[in-house]
Write a protein that holds these residues in place. Structure first.
Motif, PDB file in Angstrom:
ATOM      1  N   SER A  17       0.833  -1.211   0.000  1.00  0.00           N
ATOM      2  CA  SER A  17       0.000   0.000   0.000  1.00  0.00           C
ATOM      3  C   SER A  17       0.865   1.257   0.000  1.00  0.00           C
ATOM      4  O   SER A  17       0.580   2.221  -0.718  1.00  0.00           O
ATOM      5  CB  SER A  17      -0.927  -0.005   1.218  1.00  0.00           C
ATOM      6  OG  SER A  17      -1.781  -1.131   1.205  1.00  0.00           O
ATOM      7  N   LEU A  18       1.935   1.249   0.791  1.00  0.00           N
ATOM      8  CA  LEU A  18       2.825   2.410   0.860  1.00  0.00           C
ATOM      9  C   LEU A  18       3.538   2.657  -0.466  1.00  0.00           C
ATOM     10  O   LEU A  18       3.858   3.795  -0.805  1.00  0.00           O
ATOM     11  CB  LEU A  18       3.842   2.221   1.989  1.00  0.00           C
ATOM     12  CG  LEU A  18       3.268   2.254   3.411  1.00  0.00           C
ATOM     13  CD1 LEU A  18       4.352   1.934   4.421  1.00  0.00           C
ATOM     14  CD2 LEU A  18       2.636   3.620   3.709  1.00  0.00           C
ATOM     15  N   VAL A  19       3.786   1.585  -1.224  1.00  0.00           N
ATOM     16  CA  VAL A  19       4.428   1.733  -2.534  1.00  0.00           C
ATOM     17  C   VAL A  19       3.417   2.237  -3.565  1.00  0.00           C
ATOM     18  O   VAL A  19       3.736   3.089  -4.407  1.00  0.00           O
ATOM     19  CB  VAL A  19       5.051   0.400  -2.983  1.00  0.00           C
ATOM     20  CG1 VAL A  19       5.498   0.487  -4.446  1.00  0.00           C
ATOM     21  CG2 VAL A  19       6.224   0.037  -2.098  1.00  0.00           C
ATOM     22  N   LEU A  20       2.208   1.727  -3.514  1.00  0.00           N
ATOM     23  CA  LEU A  20       1.201   2.084  -4.517  1.00  0.00           C
ATOM     24  C   LEU A  20       0.816   3.555  -4.449  1.00  0.00           C
ATOM     25  O   LEU A  20       0.564   4.173  -5.491  1.00  0.00           O
ATOM     26  CB  LEU A  20      -0.051   1.218  -4.330  1.00  0.00           C
ATOM     27  CG  LEU A  20       0.051  -0.234  -4.785  1.00  0.00           C
ATOM     28  CD1 LEU A  20      -1.239  -0.964  -4.481  1.00  0.00           C
ATOM     29  CD2 LEU A  20       0.353  -0.307  -6.276  1.00  0.00           C
ATOM     30  N   ILE A  21       0.762   4.127  -3.257  1.00  0.00           N
ATOM     31  CA  ILE A  21       0.298   5.517  -3.126  1.00  0.00           C
ATOM     32  C   ILE A  21       1.160   6.479  -3.932  1.00  0.00           C
ATOM     33  O   ILE A  21       0.651   7.228  -4.783  1.00  0.00           O
ATOM     34  CB  ILE A  21       0.225   5.926  -1.645  1.00  0.00           C
ATOM     35  CG1 ILE A  21      -0.878   5.135  -0.932  1.00  0.00           C
ATOM     36  CG2 ILE A  21      -0.044   7.428  -1.510  1.00  0.00           C
ATOM     37  CD1 ILE A  21      -0.883   5.317   0.562  1.00  0.00           C
ATOM     38  N   PRO A  22       2.500   6.526  -3.741  1.00  0.00           N
ATOM     39  CA  PRO A  22       3.299   7.472  -4.544  1.00  0.00           C
ATOM     40  C   PRO A  22       3.344   7.115  -6.024  1.00  0.00           C
ATOM     41  O   PRO A  22       3.422   8.006  -6.874  1.00  0.00           O
ATOM     42  CB  PRO A  22       4.686   7.390  -3.903  1.00  0.00           C
ATOM     43  CG  PRO A  22       4.725   6.084  -3.211  1.00  0.00           C
ATOM     44  CD  PRO A  22       3.328   5.825  -2.750  1.00  0.00           C
ATOM     45  N   VAL A  23       3.302   5.812  -6.333  1.00  0.00           N
ATOM     46  CA  VAL A  23       3.337   5.418  -7.745  1.00  0.00           C
ATOM     47  C   VAL A  23       2.094   5.940  -8.466  1.00  0.00           C
ATOM     48  O   VAL A  23       2.177   6.522  -9.556  1.00  0.00           O
ATOM     49  CB  VAL A  23       3.435   3.888  -7.882  1.00  0.00           C
ATOM     50  CG1 VAL A  23       3.182   3.463  -9.318  1.00  0.00           C
ATOM     51  CG2 VAL A  23       4.800   3.405  -7.428  1.00  0.00           C
ATOM     52  N   MET A  24       0.931   5.746  -7.867  1.00  0.00           N
ATOM     53  CA  MET A  24      -0.307   6.224  -8.488  1.00  0.00           C
ATOM     54  C   MET A  24      -0.357   7.742  -8.546  1.00  0.00           C
ATOM     55  O   MET A  24      -0.828   8.314  -9.536  1.00  0.00           O
ATOM     56  CB  MET A  24      -1.510   5.679  -7.716  1.00  0.00           C
ATOM     57  CG  MET A  24      -1.708   4.188  -7.863  1.00  0.00           C
ATOM     58  SD  MET A  24      -3.122   3.589  -6.897  1.00  0.00           S
ATOM     59  CE  MET A  24      -3.193   1.876  -7.424  1.00  0.00           C
ATOM     60  N   ALA A  25       0.147   8.400  -7.520  1.00  0.00           N
ATOM     61  CA  ALA A  25       0.181   9.864  -7.537  1.00  0.00           C
ATOM     62  C   ALA A  25       1.084  10.368  -8.667  1.00  0.00           C
ATOM     63  O   ALA A  25       0.741  11.320  -9.383  1.00  0.00           O
ATOM     64  CB  ALA A  25       0.660  10.396  -6.191  1.00  0.00           C
ATOM     65  N   GLU A  26       2.238   9.702  -8.844  1.00  0.00           N
ATOM     66  CA  GLU A  26       3.159  10.105  -9.914  1.00  0.00           C
ATOM     67  C   GLU A  26       2.547   9.869 -11.288  1.00  0.00           C
ATOM     68  O   GLU A  26       2.714  10.675 -12.206  1.00  0.00           O
ATOM     69  CB  GLU A  26       4.467   9.336  -9.784  1.00  0.00           C
ATOM     70  CG  GLU A  26       5.528   9.715 -10.802  1.00  0.00           C
ATOM     71  CD  GLU A  26       5.940  11.168 -10.706  1.00  0.00           C
ATOM     72  OE1 GLU A  26       6.356  11.729 -11.747  1.00  0.00           O
ATOM     73  OE2 GLU A  26       5.845  11.746  -9.603  1.00  0.00           O
TER      74      GLU A  26
END
Length: 273
Positions: A17-26
């Protein structure tokens, strides 16, 4: 109460979940930047198409790389066509997406330099090795108006510049390459003819570029940001559900053990009667 979060399953879920948040934001910002570039390009095309035509020699010269700010600028050129060095550009589509060729004819200016003029689209020959039927260029001195374009490259167009093509057939429009064939200086870039209209409507003039559509990049950006916002919300929901389920299992009374079935004489193997 929340010690289950230290389990291997929940640690992995939390890290993902912590990885997905910045990836999706980027990914959302990437789509936003694509939207901004599309809007800026549409504005550039609209402004350049609306600008008054200027002499082509005022915007380009031999060896000059046409900057993006000058793409689609209307320019004029006066000279005589060099039909002997005319070539066709393979694998080009017309305004109805039919595959054919573009007709590229050098226009020799009064000072001896030349500018490449894309006179438009014609169908390809049935035999790809044959030169297609191309309406002859006008004779004598002519004045051509067109949109200024940069030399084509594989990186920008996605078209590979193949070797071993039939005579007078090319894949990409390259002013330096054509200068070697002509034996004279050629202005950097080329013109997409817009006037005069060819006799009989052929070659078919290239339509002006789309500068109305902005695509769905902004919608995609919003979607990615919503996904990024939904990840922590979903994580919290799962944590609360897990906590509730564990509390329910802990509060449930233990089920009594079933009594062992009494052993009958028959079951014990005793003789009957």
């Amino acid at each position: 109460m929340y010690r289950f979060l230290l389990s291997r399953q929940w640690v992995i879920l939390t890290l993902v979940s912590l990885v997905l948040i910045p990836v999706m934001a980027e990914l959302g910002f990437w789509q936003l930047h694509r939207h901004e570039r599309r809007v800026a390009q549409n504005r550039l095309i609209e402004d350049n198409l609306a600008a008054r035509p200027v002499p082509v020699t005022g915007l380009t010269s031999p060896g000059h790389t046409v900057p993006r700010a000058d793409y689609w600028r209307h320019v004029t050129a006066t000279g005589t066509y060099d039909s002997a060095h005319e070539v066709v550009v393979r694998r080009r589509t017309d305004n109805d997406e039919r595959v054919g060729v573009h007709v590229l004819t050098p226009l020799v200016l009064a000072d001896g330099r030349a500018v490449l003029v894309n006179r438009g689209w014609v169908p390809a020959a049935a035999d790809q090795a044959a030169y297609p039927a191309v309406p002859p260029a006008p004779r004598g001195e002519v004045t051509v108006t067109g949109r200024l374009m940069a030399d084509e490259t594989t990186e920008a167009s996605g078209i590979k510049n193949l070797s071993g093509l039939p005579p007078r057939q090319i894949m990409l429009i390259d002013s330096e390459q054509q200068a070697g064939r002509l034996g004279r200086p050629v202005l950097g870039g080329y013109l997409q003819q817009t006037a005069p209209e060819p006799a009989g409507g052929t070659p078919e003039l290239i339509a002006e570029p789309d500068h109305e559509s902005i695509g769905a990049h902004m919608a995609y950006a919003v979607q990615w940001w919503l996904f990024a916002a939904g990840v922590p919300v979903g994580w919290v929901v799962l944590v609360r559900r897990e906590k509730h389920d564990r509390a329910g299992r802990a509060a449930a009374p233990a089920e009594p053990a079933e009594p062992a079935a009494e052993e009958t004489p028959a079951a014990a193997g005793a003789p009957l009667g």
